[in-house]
Write a protein that holds these residues in place. Structure first.
Motif, PDB file in Angstrom:
ATOM      1  N   THR A 115       0.825  -1.209   0.000  1.00 50.22           N
ATOM      2  CA  THR A 115       0.000   0.000   0.000  1.00 50.22           C
ATOM      3  C   THR A 115       0.859   1.258   0.000  1.00 50.22           C
ATOM      4  O   THR A 115       2.051   1.219   0.322  1.00 50.22           O
ATOM      5  CB  THR A 115      -0.907   0.042   1.238  1.00 50.22           C
ATOM      6  N   LEU A 116       0.221   2.371  -0.313  1.00 48.97           N
ATOM      7  CA  LEU A 116       0.907   3.664  -0.294  1.00 48.97           C
ATOM      8  C   LEU A 116       1.357   4.013   1.121  1.00 48.97           C
ATOM      9  O   LEU A 116       2.465   4.527   1.322  1.00 48.97           O
ATOM     10  CB  LEU A 116      -0.012   4.749  -0.845  1.00 48.97           C
ATOM     11  N   ASP A 117       0.509   3.749   2.123  1.00 48.52           N
ATOM     12  CA  ASP A 117       0.889   4.048   3.503  1.00 48.52           C
ATOM     13  C   ASP A 117       2.127   3.250   3.916  1.00 48.52           C
ATOM     14  O   ASP A 117       3.007   3.765   4.614  1.00 48.52           O
ATOM     15  CB  ASP A 117      -0.269   3.730   4.448  1.00 48.52           C
ATOM     16  N   GLU A 118       2.179   1.998   3.494  1.00 47.49           N
ATOM     17  CA  GLU A 118       3.340   1.161   3.791  1.00 47.49           C
ATOM     18  C   GLU A 118       4.605   1.760   3.192  1.00 47.49           C
ATOM     19  O   GLU A 118       5.641   1.874   3.856  1.00 47.49           O
ATOM     20  CB  GLU A 118       3.107  -0.240   3.233  1.00 47.49           C
ATOM     21  N   VAL A 119       4.519   2.166   1.925  1.00 42.45           N
ATOM     22  CA  VAL A 119       5.682   2.720   1.240  1.00 42.45           C
ATOM     23  C   VAL A 119       6.102   4.046   1.876  1.00 42.45           C
ATOM     24  O   VAL A 119       7.301   4.325   2.023  1.00 42.45           O
ATOM     25  CB  VAL A 119       5.391   2.884  -0.260  1.00 42.45           C
ATOM     26  N   ALA A 120       5.130   4.853   2.296  1.00 42.85           N
ATOM     27  CA  ALA A 120       5.448   6.116   2.962  1.00 42.85           C
ATOM     28  C   ALA A 120       6.186   5.875   4.277  1.00 42.85           C
ATOM     29  O   ALA A 120       7.159   6.576   4.598  1.00 42.85           O
ATOM     30  CB  ALA A 120       4.174   6.917   3.208  1.00 42.85           C
ATOM     31  N   GLY A 121       5.749   4.883   5.040  1.00 40.80           N
ATOM     32  CA  GLY A 121       6.437   4.557   6.282  1.00 40.80           C
ATOM     33  C   GLY A 121       7.847   4.069   6.040  1.00 40.80           C
ATOM     34  O   GLY A 121       8.782   4.418   6.774  1.00 40.80           O
ATOM     35  N   LEU A 122       8.018   3.270   4.997  1.00 41.76           N
ATOM     36  CA  LEU A 122       9.342   2.771   4.647  1.00 41.76           C
ATOM     37  C   LEU A 122      10.260   3.907   4.200  1.00 41.76           C
ATOM     38  O   LEU A 122      11.456   3.922   4.524  1.00 41.76           O
ATOM     39  CB  LEU A 122       9.222   1.721   3.544  1.00 41.76           C
TER      40      LEU A 122
END
Length: 398
Positions: free
Chosen positions: A43-50
């Motif tokens: 997800t986009l949220d996952e990538v943002a956290g990474l």
């Protein structure tokens, strides 16, 4: 580190409808660093956290006397099963779509679900010079630096490429520092590892060779366990490219030792072990999993494997979580140490540099946590907040 990222891109594949994402959290000298992962459900949220985590990893390895100048943080992600027949085509089209960013500001490489060889092949097909070409203008001698990195990727260490071992070397050193500070001997300390790909497999090798006992390994097929210790080298030799182990190498029991057993995928959490190493997917440990955990330390080889609510519960029980932004940062740092010329293209030099850097970094983090009365993660974040202004004063905010 909670501010909105500089850039967030969502891409839709015109052939399959698959989604892909790029988040640039921060730039330093116009460039950001962070790998590209491929997994079903990304997800986009996952990538943002990474991406935010990558900004932290870069800042934590800032050494004003080093040749390697930390970059900003970024991350890419593709919502696709890497084993799917359509995965490679999706990867090529994603890289082609992201080409303007890769050429100018985003340096990337392998992450969960992808190998560097695959990323390199797809990048060439997408018309890129390299997946890290954005950093080339920052090098003193581009040709020499590229030769040095290419030579490092050719180094083989007992059947495994150096590039596949450096991250696990850093994770293992983090474990050893924690044990040393607690006065815990290596011999008799049991480890359970979730994920047996690049990071998990290398971590298991280094810990086993340091005298610890790897009692469980989980892959996509389930958990392989043995309270008397697994034969790590045999399991490594029996892996497929995705880290799944051929069960034909499992050992039967005998008069003096128990045999290897197969357990459900999530059994790695509850085995009798002092150290848990989640080295696969994000969000692997939630609050429901906490009650099953018997370990004293959780060492985040994966990115974001422990959810915040779970970490609070674990801390209340006296379980120490060593955070991903420190623990798994050696892979990224090794690329740049090699490319910028802080180390050469040899295994002994790389491992020595990684061990020294990780001992110092983990030590600073644990010292800060003790002094502030906080968790290691909070201490790591505090160190980042102190270093970012130093980097910005020297190189600017972008």
């Amino acid at each position: 580190m909670s501010a909105a990222p500089l850039l967030s891109v969502t891409w839709s594949d015109h052939v399959t409808g698959r989604r892909g994402y790029l988040v640039v959290d921060r730039l330093v000298r116009g460039v950001a660093s962070g790998g590209l992962r491929m997994r079903e459900g990304c997800t986009l949220d996952e990538v943002a956290g990474l991406a935010r985590g990558m900004s932290m990893k870069e800042a934590l390895h800032y050494d004003p006397s080093g040749r390697y100048v930390p970059l900003g943080g970024a991350k890419g992600g593709i919502d696709c099963d890497p084993r799917s027949p359509e995965a490679y085509g999706v990867l090529v089209r994603y890289l082609r779509a992201m080409r303007p960013h890769i050429e100018r500001c985003w340096t990337t490489g392998e992450d969960l679900g992808l190998t560097q060889d695959l990323v390199d092949r797809a990048a060439t097909e997408a018309g890129l010079v390299s997946s890290i070409q954005a950093v080339y203008p920052l090098l003193d001698d581009e040709a020499q630096a590229r030769r040095r990195l290419a030579a490092a990727f050719e180094v083989d260490v007992e059947g495994i490429g150096l590039d596949e071992l450096v991250g696990g070397c850093g994770v293992a050193e983090s474990v050893l520092v924690a044990l040393h500070r607690a006065g815990r001997p290596h011999a008799g300390t049991r480890v359970s590892v979730q994920g047996f790909g690049t990071m998990g497999g290398a971590t298991a090798r280094f810990l086993s060779r340091a005298g610890l006992m790897v009692v469980a390994v989980a892959d996509v097929k389930g958990t392989i366990a043995n309270p008397d210790g697994l034969d790590v080298e045999a399991l490594l030799a029996a892996r497929d490219p995705y880290g799944a182990v051929d069960r034909s190498v499992l050992r039967p029991g005998g008069a003096e030792r128990q045999g290897d057993t197969e357990l459900p995928c999530d059994a790695w959490l509850a085995v009798d072990a002092e150290v848990l190493v989640p080295a696969a997917v994000s969000y692997a440990i939630d609050d429901e999993a906490v009650e099953r955990i018997r370990a004293r330390w959780i060492v985040e080889a994966a990115n974001m494997p422990v959810l915040p609510a779970a970490e609070e519960l674990l801390a209340a029980r006296g379980v120490t979580v060593l955070p991903d932004v420190v623990v798994n940062s050696a892979t990224n740092a090794w690329w740049w140490w090699t490319l910028f010329g802080d180390i050469g293209a040899d295994a002994d030099g790389a491992f020595a540099h990684i061990r020294a850097a990780m001992r110092a970094l983990v030590g600073r983090m644990l010292d800060r946590a003790e002094a502030d009365g906080t968790t290691p993660r909070a201490a790591a974040h505090a160190l980042v907040e102190e270093r970012l202004p130093e980097i910005a004063e020297r190189y600017g905010w972008y």
